[in-house]
Structures are given as structure tokens and as C-alpha cells.
Design an enzyme around this catalytic site. Structure first.
Site, mmCIF file in Angstrom:
data_model
loop_
_atom_site.group_PDB
_atom_site.id
_atom_site.type_symbol
_atom_site.label_atom_id
_atom_site.label_comp_id
_atom_site.label_asym_id
_atom_site.label_seq_id
_atom_site.Cartn_x
_atom_site.Cartn_y
_atom_site.Cartn_z
ATOM 1 N N HIS A 72 9.687 9.333 5.702
ATOM 2 C CA HIS A 72 9.708 8.483 6.856
ATOM 3 C C HIS A 72 8.443 7.825 7.327
ATOM 4 O O HIS A 72 7.564 8.462 7.853
ATOM 5 C CB HIS A 72 10.521 9.044 8.057
ATOM 6 C CG HIS A 72 12.084 9.247 7.690
ATOM 7 N ND1 HIS A 72 13.049 8.828 8.614
ATOM 8 C CD2 HIS A 72 12.538 9.968 6.670
ATOM 9 C CE1 HIS A 72 14.171 9.108 8.140
ATOM 10 N NE2 HIS A 72 14.113 9.820 7.038
ATOM 11 N N TYR A 201 15.103 8.424 18.785
ATOM 12 C CA TYR A 201 14.940 9.376 19.986
ATOM 13 C C TYR A 201 15.381 8.425 21.132
ATOM 14 O O TYR A 201 14.559 7.455 21.556
ATOM 15 C CB TYR A 201 13.450 9.685 20.054
ATOM 16 C CG TYR A 201 13.045 10.721 19.161
ATOM 17 C CD1 TYR A 201 12.735 10.415 17.984
ATOM 18 C CD2 TYR A 201 12.966 12.031 19.540
ATOM 19 C CE1 TYR A 201 12.170 11.284 16.955
ATOM 20 C CE2 TYR A 201 12.422 12.923 18.705
ATOM 21 C CZ TYR A 201 12.044 12.605 17.434
ATOM 22 O OH TYR A 201 11.650 13.793 16.490
ATOM 23 N N PRO A 288 11.783 21.063 20.456
ATOM 24 C CA PRO A 288 12.094 20.598 19.283
ATOM 25 C C PRO A 288 11.747 19.062 19.453
ATOM 26 O O PRO A 288 11.577 18.592 18.255
ATOM 27 C CB PRO A 288 13.468 20.827 18.929
ATOM 28 C CG PRO A 288 14.235 21.174 20.059
ATOM 29 C CD PRO A 288 13.231 21.837 21.279
ATOM 30 N N LYS A 292 7.571 19.888 15.816
ATOM 31 C CA LYS A 292 6.269 20.728 15.343
ATOM 32 C C LYS A 292 6.643 22.167 15.171
ATOM 33 O O LYS A 292 5.646 22.797 14.494
ATOM 34 C CB LYS A 292 5.358 20.711 16.639
ATOM 35 C CG LYS A 292 4.519 19.276 16.945
ATOM 36 C CD LYS A 292 3.660 18.966 15.739
ATOM 37 C CE LYS A 292 3.489 17.433 15.828
ATOM 38 N NZ LYS A 292 3.765 16.796 14.624
ATOM 39 N N TYR A 380 2.437 12.839 15.887
ATOM 40 C CA TYR A 380 3.911 13.101 15.400
ATOM 41 C C TYR A 380 3.595 13.250 13.875
ATOM 42 O O TYR A 380 4.165 14.320 13.380
ATOM 43 C CB TYR A 380 4.743 11.526 15.621
ATOM 44 C CG TYR A 380 6.114 12.135 15.045
ATOM 45 C CD1 TYR A 380 7.146 12.382 16.144
ATOM 46 C CD2 TYR A 380 6.660 12.120 13.715
ATOM 47 C CE1 TYR A 380 8.688 12.956 15.845
ATOM 48 C CE2 TYR A 380 8.038 12.546 13.531
ATOM 49 C CZ TYR A 380 8.978 12.854 14.592
ATOM 50 O OH TYR A 380 10.157 13.133 14.223
#
Ligand code: APR
Ligand code: PHB
Length: 386
Positions: A72, A201, A288, A292, A380
Site C-alpha cells: 500500500h 480511516y 491500534p 504500530k 505511518y
């Protein structure tokens, strides 16, 4: 029984550590309280940073991940029904994450360990830690009704948040830092192709939602609920309806795999006392939202193995002595990022209007500013190990 490194717990941290040590000729035994099938039956995280992938490649544990993992190069943040892509590729100079289930990594590592003849004792009961302030620490446990003792040079607690190793530090050595969030995630596995190519998200007035996946055929979806939410109140239809409202793209059939994850941030410092070391969830927990947890387990283990390898090669413990300090630097970066993502995207139950305004402003800033988006992207995809 005797080994060089006694490892408690065969989650990703324990298994990865045993593999790295094996490659450097250091022997280890893993004690796991559950059965192999139980460990492989748990649904866990699924996003791997580049550094975690690199570590698995280095360990030769990447053949299935290479075939089945999904690369991704971005994620989507959603606000008011609009999706905004955070382009990792452009913002981080070509870095990416890989979506590949933690359960699958665990299976790959268990299979490889079996093939190497590495010893894992499953269903080891009542594990206890002894002599960590001496040079001959040991683990005692029961197995098949017999009492056993494993003598070691070092003990590593990879036994998760509820394990026995962290409580085995003498009183007063550990300082705990903690935040408990007033919400949880209801997670489901949907036996259907994900309806978006990217993870989404979603910020919503009814609460946060996340669309993730395990493969091109399996979706993993979450909605924000109360931390003590009663699953009986959530038949499939209601989960379905709520996901459709919050993510705004219907089209899934749901498989009957539900659970509620409470959300917590937690760090125990230091991560070493005498000959006992902690790695992974045994020492710290992240909510979550930043994806990580597994990656921190991998970075702990990499740093700790550097110390152990150096010790066995030279007899000098300087690198090993620096483990806790070095690992905690990375842990706190991930703690901050996970807290930041979590507090930006969730609805606090009291419904504080000021907080909602701040959250919306922060999201709008990330959508507009390359610098803000780049900061999110850099965290990220994960910072390099050094
Ligand atoms: N004795 C032996 N084994 C134990 C004990 C004990 N007293 N207590 C716990 N264990 C085992 C658990 O059964 C589990 O298999 O330790 C293992 C810990 O594994 P994880 O919880 O997966 O922790 P870790 O390896 O640090 O991996 C961190 O896992 O939960 C996710 O979000 C987390 O992705 C992160 C990753
Ligand atoms: C998951 O796929 O389980 C997942 C993905 C991203 C997160 C958390 C969980 O932030």
C-alpha cells in the site's frame, strides 16, 4: 534443561527473536502458555512497516508474504463523506507499508522454526522467572504435569501485556505510563473483497470507522464503540448498517467474527533489569489506530538481538546495556503517533464541541498542507531502525 536465551511467549516478538538468534548461532527455547492452534487462531493486526518487511526478508521469512502481501503506497482519511488520499510514495520518497496478517507471519515463523529444529514448548503452565540479578537466571514451569526448570544466560519476556515477565521486575524498578481511552473498536472479518483499494480511516459524528483488509478477498472492518460494549447488542445487521453509515460505501457480507478491543496506551520503563529483558507488548501497548503494535515488537527485537549478538561475539555488554534506552526512543515516537491518530479520529463520549472543532481543523490541515501530510506519512510508514 539449559539454553542461552530463554524466551517467554511465542507471539511475533518471541518468534522473531528466536529466528534472529538462530541465524547468529545463538540457541534459544520458547515457552508458550497456549497451544500452537490457539496462537494461530487469534485475529491480530495486519500492517507492516517497510523496516519490518525488510527484517522478515533478511530472515528469509518472506516467501509467502511476497506472494500474498498487499503493498500500500497510501491511506485514505475520510471527513464529511469525502476521502482524501495520503500519498506515502510522494510524501516519503517511495516508502510504503505491506498488508499481511500477523496471524500469517506467526504461521510462517512457526513453520520455519519447526524446520530448523528450534524448540518451542507449548502449553507451558505457571511459568515463573528466577535469579535475574545473577548471571544464571532460570525459568520454572509445568509441562504435561511435570515441574521443569530451564537455565539460561538471559531471559526475554515476549509474553504480551498480561504476561509474567514484567511483574517479575523487583518492586520499584519499573515506572508505568498509561492512558486509557473512553472507547473501543468493534472488529469484524468480512468474507468479501475490500470495497476500497486503500485503508480508509473515517472521521464521523457517530464515531470513528476503519476499513482494512487481510487479502483481496477478505475485509477487516472496525467501528468505534464503548470500551465495554456488549456484543449481543450488535447483530450483523446493526454492524452492517453502522459501517454503511460511517464509511458510506455499502457492499459487504459479514462473517461471524466479532470482538471488542479496548484502547490503551501504556509504556513500562526501563525494559531491562539484570538478565531479564522485555520486548513487544510485554513492555508497551499502543491503540491500534496508528498500526504500530506489531512493528514495535519487530523493532524491539531487532535492537535487543543486536545487543545479544554483540555480547556473545565479544563478551562485552555495552550494546545490550543500551537496549532499553534505544528501544524506548522508538517506542515513545510510536506512542505519540498512535495517540495523535486516535485522538484526531475518535468521538469522545461526552461530545465536547471544542474537541470536535480541533479534530476537524487538524484533518483539514492535513488535507491542505503537504508538510502536515508528510509528517503523518513518515510516521505511518515508520522511521528507519537507526
Ligand atoms: N507464560 C507463557 N506464555 C505467555 C504467558 C505466560 N505467563 N503470558 C502470555 N504468554 C504468551 C501469549 O499466549 C502470547 O502467545 O505470550 C505471547 C505474547 O504474544 P503477543 O501478545 O502477540 O505479543 P508480542 O509478541 O509482543 O506481539 C505484539 O501482537 O497483540 C499484538 O498488537 C500487538 O501487534 C502487536 C503484537
Ligand atoms: C487491521 O487491518 O487490523 C488494522 C489496520 C490498520 C490499523 C489497525 C488495524 O490502524
Amino acid at each position: 534443561m539449559r539454553t542461552q536465551v530463554g524466551i517467554v511467549g511465542s507471539g511475533p516478538a518471541g518468534l522473531m527473536l528466536s529466528h534472529i538468534l538462530h541465524r547468529h548461532g545463538i540457541e534459544s527455547v520458547i515457552l508458550e502458555q497456549r497451544s500452537r492452534d490457539y496462537v494461530l487462531g487469534r485475529i491480530r493486526a495486519g500492517v507492516l512497516e517497510q523496516a519490518t518487511v525488510d527484517l522478515l526478508v533478511e530472515l528469509g521469512l518472506d516467501s509467502r508474504m511476497k506472494r500474498e502481501g498487499l503493498i500500500h503506497t497510501g491511506i485514505e482519511l475520510q471527513l464529511d463523506g469525502q476521502r482524501h488520499r495520503i500519498d506515502f510514495d510522494a510524501l516519503t520518497g517511495g516508502r510504503a507499508v505491506t498488508v499481511y496478517g500477523q496471524t500469517e507471519i506467526t504461521r510462517d515463523m512457526m513453520d520455519a522454526r519447526l524446520a530448523q529444529g528450534g524448540q518451542t514448548i507449548y502449553e507451558a503452565e505457571d511459568v515463573s522467572v528466577h535469579g535475574i540479578e545473577t548471571s544464571k537466571p532460570s525459568l520454572r514451569f509445568r509441562h504435561n504435569g511435570d515441574s521443569e526448570e530451564l537455565q539460561c544466560d538471559f531471559i526475554v519476556g515476549c509474553d504480551g501485556f498480561h504476561g509474567v515477565c514484567r511483574p517479575s521486575f523487583p518492586a520499584g524498578v519499573i515506572q508505568n505510563f498509561e492512558r486509557v481511552y473512553p472507547y473501543g473498536w468493534l472488529g469484524i472479518l468480512a468474507n468479501v473483497a475490500p470495497s476500497s483499494e486503500e485503508l480508509v480511516y473515517a472521521y464521523h459524528d457517530r464515531g470513528f470507522a476503519l476499513l482494512s483488509m487481510r487479502s483481496t478477498q477478505v475485509s477487516r472492518l472496525y467501528i468505534q464503540v464503548a470500551p465495554d460494549e456488549d456484543l449481543k447488542q450488535w447483530p450483523d445487521d446493526r454492524v452492517w448498517d453502522e459501517l454503511s453509515i460511517r464509511l458510506g460505501t455499502p457492499g459487504w457480507t459479514l462473517r461471524d467474527e466479532k470482538s471488542v478491543t479496548p484502547m490503551r496506551s501504556f509504556v513500562a520503563e526501563p525494559m531491562q533489569h539484570g538478565r531479564l529483558f522485555l520486548a513487544g507488548d510485554a513492555a508497551h501497548i499502543v491503540p491500534p489506530t496508528g498500526a504500530k503494535g506489531l512493528n514495535l515488537a519487530a523493532s524491539d527485537v531487532k535492537l535487543l538481538s543486536d545487543g545479544l549478538i554483540s555480547f556473545y561475539a565479544t563478551g562485552n555488554s555495552a550494546v545490550l546495556d543500551g537496549y532499553s534506552r534505544k528501544a524506548l526512543e522508538r517506542v515513545w515516537r510510536a506512542e505519540h503517533f498512535s495517540w495523535f491518530m486516535t485522538s484526531m479520529l475518535h468521538r469522545t463520549p461526552e461530545g465536547d464541541a471544542f474537541e470536535r472543532k480541533l479534530q476537524r481543523s487538524q484533518l483539514a490541515y492535513i488535507f491542505k498542507s503537504r508538510a502536515a501530510a508528510a509528517s503523518l506519512a513518515e510516521n505511518y510508514v515508520g522511521l528507519p531502525f537507526d
